[in-house]
Design a protein around this motif. Structure first.
Motif, short mmCIF file in Angstrom:
data_model
loop_
_atom_site.label_atom_id
_atom_site.label_comp_id
_atom_site.label_asym_id
_atom_site.label_seq_id
_atom_site.Cartn_x
_atom_site.Cartn_y
_atom_site.Cartn_z
N VAL A 216 2.75 6.20 -16.87
CA VAL A 216 3.65 7.01 -16.06
C VAL A 216 4.27 6.18 -14.95
O VAL A 216 3.70 5.18 -14.50
CB VAL A 216 2.92 8.24 -15.48
CG1 VAL A 216 2.40 9.12 -16.60
CG2 VAL A 216 1.76 7.80 -14.58
N GLU A 217 5.45 6.60 -14.51
CA GLU A 217 6.15 5.91 -13.42
C GLU A 217 5.53 6.23 -12.07
O GLU A 217 5.48 5.37 -11.19
CB GLU A 217 7.63 6.32 -13.42
CG GLU A 217 8.46 5.63 -14.47
CD GLU A 217 8.68 4.17 -14.16
OE1 GLU A 217 8.82 3.83 -12.98
OE2 GLU A 217 8.68 3.37 -15.10
N THR A 218 5.09 7.46 -11.89
CA THR A 218 4.46 7.84 -10.63
C THR A 218 3.14 7.10 -10.47
O THR A 218 2.36 7.00 -11.42
CB THR A 218 4.23 9.35 -10.60
OG1 THR A 218 5.48 10.02 -10.82
CG2 THR A 218 3.66 9.78 -9.24
N LYS A 219 2.88 6.59 -9.29
CA LYS A 219 1.65 5.86 -9.02
C LYS A 219 0.89 6.52 -7.87
O LYS A 219 1.46 7.23 -7.05
CB LYS A 219 1.96 4.40 -8.65
CG LYS A 219 2.78 3.66 -9.69
CD LYS A 219 2.08 3.60 -11.05
CE LYS A 219 2.94 2.88 -12.07
NZ LYS A 219 2.32 2.91 -13.43
N GLN A 220 -0.39 6.26 -7.83
CA GLN A 220 -1.22 6.77 -6.75
C GLN A 220 -1.00 5.93 -5.49
O GLN A 220 -0.74 4.73 -5.56
CB GLN A 220 -2.70 6.72 -7.14
CG GLN A 220 -3.04 7.64 -8.29
CD GLN A 220 -4.50 7.57 -8.68
OE1 GLN A 220 -4.99 8.43 -9.37
NE2 GLN A 220 -5.19 6.54 -8.25
N ALA A 221 -1.09 6.58 -4.34
CA ALA A 221 -0.93 5.87 -3.08
C ALA A 221 -2.06 4.86 -2.92
O ALA A 221 -3.22 5.18 -3.12
CB ALA A 221 -0.92 6.86 -1.91
N GLY A 222 -1.68 3.63 -2.56
CA GLY A 222 -2.67 2.57 -2.44
C GLY A 222 -2.64 1.90 -1.09
O GLY A 222 -2.16 2.45 -0.09
N LEU A 223 -3.12 0.66 -1.07
CA LEU A 223 -3.22 -0.06 0.19
C LEU A 223 -1.84 -0.35 0.77
O LEU A 223 -1.68 -0.40 1.99
CB LEU A 223 -3.97 -1.38 -0.05
CG LEU A 223 -5.44 -1.24 -0.50
CD1 LEU A 223 -6.02 -2.62 -0.77
CD2 LEU A 223 -6.25 -0.52 0.57
N LEU A 224 -0.85 -0.56 -0.09
CA LEU A 224 0.49 -0.92 0.38
C LEU A 224 1.42 0.28 0.30
O LEU A 224 2.58 0.15 -0.06
CB LEU A 224 1.03 -2.08 -0.46
CG LEU A 224 0.17 -3.35 -0.44
CD1 LEU A 224 0.76 -4.41 -1.35
CD2 LEU A 224 0.05 -3.89 0.98
N ARG A 225 0.92 1.45 0.64
CA ARG A 225 1.71 2.68 0.52
C ARG A 225 2.95 2.65 1.40
O ARG A 225 3.92 3.36 1.12
CB ARG A 225 0.85 3.88 0.86
CG ARG A 225 0.30 3.90 2.28
CD ARG A 225 -0.56 5.13 2.49
NE ARG A 225 -1.72 5.10 1.62
CZ ARG A 225 -2.52 6.14 1.44
NH1 ARG A 225 -2.26 7.28 2.03
NH2 ARG A 225 -3.57 6.05 0.66
N ALA A 226 2.94 1.87 2.46
CA ALA A 226 4.11 1.80 3.34
C ALA A 226 5.26 1.05 2.68
O ALA A 226 6.41 1.19 3.09
CB ALA A 226 3.76 1.14 4.66
#
Length: 784
Positions: A216-226
């Motif tokens: 999927v194109e949508t990804k989970q928020a991670g360390l580099l979410r900014a």
């Protein structure tokens, strides 16, 4: 006078008549009839001989009268007056409306809406005014409408919603000015981004959540979410993800796969979503019997049967069926059979989980392409888009080819969006193909600096354009300078020379080094044009010419051995050569989504002019497969090269092979292979021959997906040998015996916005004493 008053004398008269009547029944009947007559009520009516209008400034009184619909001198009911009020109020021209009857005069008081003096948007930092302004219906110097302003506020909020800012609020404010004018200000509170905190799957048995999250194109928020924007919740992207999942399963034989629902649950703090896909995988199907049939007498069934590529037992995939349909339709055109269409008939066998496919060749409708219209390409030339079509005006219309052309246009990377549709032309037997594209930036400029304790400060400049002057050409320029090195390059590619699938390339480069990682200086200039074209469905051939000037010099005070000094004594050497390279890549057709093979073989023949004659040969074979439910990537690479100089000529250190990290990991550039070693001398000489085998595996580490971190292991084994000028050595020449080196190590992969980084930690299992190890390396991770 009321109807009740009029009834009384008539009732008295009738009573007198009953006294004179001879039959009492007639009197009773007449009395009952009169008592039963209903009493009518007449509504209040008005008649106006004059209409007076107050409060108008810009709007003509006649306009108000037309909305009211009241005529002078005619009776008007209270209901009609209310309708007149509603009509004037709903015109959207007035802030307030009042209708007051005054005798035979009707007074209409209105307060006009003000004129918009200016429109401003405040508080928006994430989206520029230039991007929001086209969304607004309210305009300067137009009449202000509260309903329109509210609609505009909703449009701005929707733009923020598309960026995942569901908490964004927009409030229209009015600032009064003189002369019944206002300033309309949209106050924006952007709020925070609603990130995707978790992506989960329910019902998946064959593939893990981790594997499906990579689809999927949508990804989970991670360390580099900014920095990473793909972890923002966007509803349209979720819908696209459903299509990606369906395509993923379909390409792997799961024809019954379906998504039963998608739940997007908003966190209590309204700053994140938990997305869950509910799926039903079904069973995996394979191809059963594959056949070709037709009732057209001119069709040679065996010839068409041989054109198919899918075989019994292969995992079923719709794209493989589509590819064979294209091959069969292409064969029909080659055989001179126009308007032949291929219809696949799929027969399901649930008992053995196979699908029989029958390709039926039939005669399609006689429809021609009238013309191809292209719009939206302000920079890209029409011919760049048009050459993606194998169909031209006047050709038979093939819907499948039009869809394939649309995919090729999107794959160019020049357009943010490309829509291709067919519609009826000037007659039912003709169609017009409309192409509507939206262009996007295709160039980049980078400026960077570097510092090294050995070379000092450096400057890097580069420019790249994938659609140069809108012609579809690729152009790149780069310059790198330090105190001891200079490197300049120019590369140009015309992908469709003469309008054909013939790529013309031109490369120019110049490099100068002064004792950069060595004790000698080099100066190399190169000019190399090339032509590349397909020779089969998976094969491609590249022809090239290279003219190269190489100058090798040794400073007087340099500690350089006799071999390099003897080679430097030759001075400037001009090489002129012709070459070819053949590549076979199964990824072009994707017959197996879990595996791929790349084969390359090329040679370069020197002596077409120039100072030296030689033959340089290189070969590479790469195989890759996804295993263990596609969680682990296995890859094996074999690569070798040979450099043979002819007519008494010999290679120099600038010509020979060196095994850098791209060929064999675990050693410094020039760290293995033949070396000249003596008092104060330690020269890496390179070799005329090399052979390397690389094996590696990539796998998840069990860390959260949002970190983008995975692991790997690798094992490299190889050798480098071959130096002809050993008689000139002033020291000892070591390791010219094709001795084997072996390296094992582990890798750490990290997907970052800067690119996929790879950290290699290695240890030499087999090496020679004078080899130079490199136990750690940071590179950009690449696929084959």
């Amino acid at each position: 006078m009321s109807s009740t008053t009029n009834a009384r004398p008539r009732l008295a008269a009738l009573n007198a008549m009953t006294k004179r009547a001879s039959l009492a029944i007639f009197a009773l009947t007449a009395t009952t009839a009169l008592v039963s007559v209903p009493q009518s009520v007449v509504a209040q009516t008005f008649v106006f001989n004059n209409v007076q209008i107050e409060g108008t400034q810009r709007i003509e009184p006649s306009t108000i009268l037309s909305y009211a619909g009241i005529a002078r001198g005619e009776p008007v009911s209270a209901g009609q007056l209310n309708d007149a009020f509603q009509n004037i109020q709903n015109s959207g021209l007035f802030e307030s409306v009042e209708i007051v009857p005054q005798g035979n005069t009707l007074l209409i008081r209105v307060v006009e809406y003000p004129t918009i003096n200016r429109i401003a948007i405040e508080g928006n930092r994430r989206i520029d005014d230039e991007d929001l302004a086209p969304l607004l219906q309210s305009q300067s110097r137009r009449v202000y409408s509260p309903s329109t302003a509210e609609a505009d506020a909703n449009e701005i909020a929707e733009a923020y919603l598309q960026q995942g800012r569901i908490a964004a609020r927009v409030q229209p404010r009015v600032i009064r000015r003189s002369d019944n004018r206002i300033d309309l200000v949209f106050e924006v509170f952007e709020g925070g981004v609603a990130e995707v905190e978790r992506i989960g799957f329910v019902g998946n048995q064959q593939y893990s959540d981790r594997r499906l999250r990579r689809v999927v194109e949508t990804k989970q928020a991670g360390l580099l979410r900014a920095i990473i924007q793909s972890d923002t919740f966007i509803e349209d992207r979720i819908q696209f993800d459903q299509q990606l999942l369906e395509d993923f399963y379909a390409s792997r034989g799961y024809v019954d796969f379906r998504i039963t629902g998608v739940n997007a649950e908003l966190a209590r703090e309204r700053d994140g979503y938990f997305v869950t896909f509910n799926v039903e995988e079904g069973q995996q199907f394979r191809f059963g019997q594959v056949s070709v049939t037709s009732d057209l007498p001119e069709v040679d069934i065996p010839a068409f049967q041989s054109a198919t590529t899918v075989r019994t037992g292969n995992i079923y995939a719709p794209q493989l069926v589509d590819r064979d349909i294209e091959r069969l339709e292409r064969r029909a055109v080659e055989e001179g059979l126009d308007f032949v269409r291929v219809e696949p008939r799929v027969i399901r066998n649930d008992r053995d989980l196979t699908l029989d496919v029958e390709f039926v060749l039939t005669r399609g409708p006689r429809i021609f392409v009238e013309r191809i219209d292209i719009e939206g390409n302000t920079t890209t030339l029409d011919r760049v888009v048009r050459r993606q079509f194998e169909t031209v005006e006047g050709d038979p219309f093939n819907p499948r080819e039009i869809r394939n052309a649309a995919e090729r246009i999107r794959a160019l990377g020049y357009f943010a969006d490309a829509q291709v549709e067919a519609r009826e032309g000037s007659s039912p037997q003709q169609v017009i193909v409309d192409v509507d594209v939206e262009e996007q930036p295709t160039g980049s400029i980078s400026i960077g600096g570097s510092f090294s304790s050995s070379t000092g400060f450096g400057l890097n400049l580069s420019f790249a354009e994938q659609n140069f002057l809108g012609r579809g050409q690729q152009l790149s320029l780069s310059a790198t300078t330090t105190a001891d090195t200079e490197r300049y390059s120019f590369d140009f590619v015309e992908p469709a020379l003469l309008g054909r699938d013939l790529a013309f390339g031109l490369g120019l480069s110049y490099a100068r080094t002064e004792q950069d990682n060595s004790d000698y200086n080099t100066e190399v200039a190169r000019f190399s044009p090339s032509l590349a074209f397909p020779i089969s469905e998976n094969g491609r051939l590249r022809l090239s010419y290279t003219l190269e000037s190489t100058d090798l010099t040794v400073p007087d005070a340099s500690d350089v051995g006799g071999i390099v000094r003897a080679e430097a004594a030759q001075g400037q050497v001009i090489k002129s050569s012709l070459g070819y390279r053949f590549s076979y890549d199964t990824r072009r057709t994707g017959l197996d989504p879990n595996a791929g093979v790349l084969l390359e073989f090329g040679q370069e023949f020197g002596g077409v002019g120039g100072d030296v004659s030689f033959v340089e040969t290189r070969a590479r074979a790469v195989a890759q497969r996804l295993a263990f439910s596609e969680e682990v990537t296995l890859r094996a690479t074999l690569e070798a090269g040979a450099l043979n100089y002819l007519d008494g000529d010999s290679s120099r250190v600038t010509d020979r092979f060196f095994l850098g990290s791209s060929l064999m990991r675990g050693f410094e550039p020039g760290g293995i292979g033949p070396r000249e070693v003596g008092p104060g001398v330690d020269d890496a000489l390179g070799g005329d021959y090399f052979a390397v085998a690389r094996f590696e595996a990539e796998f998840p580490l069990g860390l959260p997906d949002e970190y983008g971190v995975s692991g790997g292991v690798f094992y490299d084994v190889g050798t480098l040998w071959g130096v002809e000028n050993k008689d000139n050595a002033t020291g000892s020449v070591l390791y010219d015996d094709a001795s084997i080196r072996q390296v094992a190590g582990v890798s750490l992969f990290w997907d970052t916005p800067l690119g996929p980084l790879r950290f290699n930690f290695s240890e030499a299992l087999q090496k020679e004493k004078e080899d130079r190890e490199q136990n750690f390396e940071l590179t950009i991770s690449t696929d084959f």
